[in-house]
Design an enzyme around this catalytic site. Sequence first.
Site, mmCIF file in Angstrom:
data_model
loop_
_atom_site.group_PDB
_atom_site.id
_atom_site.type_symbol
_atom_site.label_atom_id
_atom_site.label_comp_id
_atom_site.label_asym_id
_atom_site.label_seq_id
_atom_site.Cartn_x
_atom_site.Cartn_y
_atom_site.Cartn_z
ATOM 1 N N TYR A 123 1.000 -1.171 -0.133
ATOM 2 C CA TYR A 123 0.041 -0.003 0.102
ATOM 3 C C TYR A 123 0.844 1.469 -0.201
ATOM 4 C CZ TYR A 123 -3.504 3.375 1.694
ATOM 5 O OH TYR A 123 -4.146 4.542 1.768
ATOM 6 N N ASP A 140 9.602 3.020 -0.817
ATOM 7 C CA ASP A 140 8.709 3.627 0.061
ATOM 8 C C ASP A 140 8.753 3.144 1.424
ATOM 9 O OD1 ASP A 140 6.194 4.375 1.609
ATOM 10 O OD2 ASP A 140 4.706 3.319 0.075
ATOM 11 N N LYS A 200 5.584 9.405 8.716
ATOM 12 C CA LYS A 200 5.443 8.561 10.005
ATOM 13 C C LYS A 200 6.490 9.414 10.987
ATOM 14 C CE LYS A 200 2.526 5.362 8.487
ATOM 15 N NZ LYS A 200 1.215 5.287 8.926
#
Length: 428
Positions: free
Chosen positions: A144, A239, A267
């Site tokens: 994702y 990613d 994050k």
Amino acid sequence: MQREKSDQLFKIAKECMPGGVSSPVRAFKAVGMDPLFIQRGQGARIYDVDGNEFIDYVGSFGPLILGHSHPEVVKAIREAAQNGTSYGAPCEKELELAQMICSAIPSIEKIRFVNSGTEATMSAIRLARAYTGRSKIVKFEGCYHGHADSFLIKAGSGLLTSGVPNSAGVLEEQARNTLVARYNDLESVEKIFREEGRDIAAVIVEPVAGNMGLVLPDPDFLKGLRKITSYSGSLLIFDEVITGFRICYGGFQDFAGITPDLTTLGKIIGGGLPVGAYGGRKDIMSRVAPEGDVYQAGTLSGNPLAMAAGVATLKILQDRDWYDRLEVITYMLATRLKTVFEEHGFFYTINRIGSMFSVFFTESEVKTYEDVLKCDTAKYAQFYRHLLEEGVYFPPSQFEVCFVSCAHEMEDIEATVQAVARALDKMA
């Protein structure tokens, strides 16, 4: 466990928010219950509106590596807020954080801040297409990369939870430019490149898959991607929205010894505040406006609150002893949990790296998207509900990852092991 206030709030929320939440996994549908409303977090614990206390292994799905409300991070946010929450202009903390990241991750020679992981990944592929003059990208089943149209094809995380392989509203012509390979299967990548290689701008991959549960890369998988993309003239995008500064200070690419062309982050670099970033080689990043012709902008990008929180967080993590501690404490937890599962006679697999782990209810190894789909999600839901009653907060989906923070202590680990044992007793 009391939950009257959470139930009341969720009933109201469903009247004014789709599904009563701001992100699908929070609806708790995958675990067969309604969500809890969290009131506050402190250290390794969270507290809901009904006064229930939980040892937290979600950590806002990854960014809170220092734990909730770390005093240095809170102090940095408070001091920044006193000077203003947003300027729509450059600020010193933005430059300081950029320099810290470029120093920590050598492949990032220039960096652009954005406000989310989704912004970072969609900007990275736009840049890759412009730089290569090609239109197609390769992603992997179960990975994702946010909710941009290009990525909502056999994605993971909430889309796995809801059983939706695509999303309505994604145009067929957009989907045709996204080619899907199998994670940990280099042959599937090679086949795609034999057929479409001249049109492939980039391969984007979670170097450690964290959105179908935790799935680790085979030893030669990422090296193979680097070789294939280099040979074909495509870009390799890591990613690292989840893994950046989570596995080690230099990101997973430093741990693995592999240099991607572009990297996306999020994050942790915002210390718990909304943030994202993408960066890479100077010759590629120089194509980004205003220096180049690839447009991307954001009023709140590089805002002083997120930048201050990120700087405070990374300054603490520069003491690499924290990563050694996280490794030891998470290893001990995973090892103890394996013993408990074996004693209770459950089929299980626990995947772990650094301070990340996932518990899968399955009798086989979990190395691919197909392996993930064979897991017993109903049993995980049952386990989750019992564990919540015992005061331990795991992700409300089989397809999310547990995170250990620097705030977790050995007594938290012991309490968690005992809680898991009691939860499994109820399932026997």
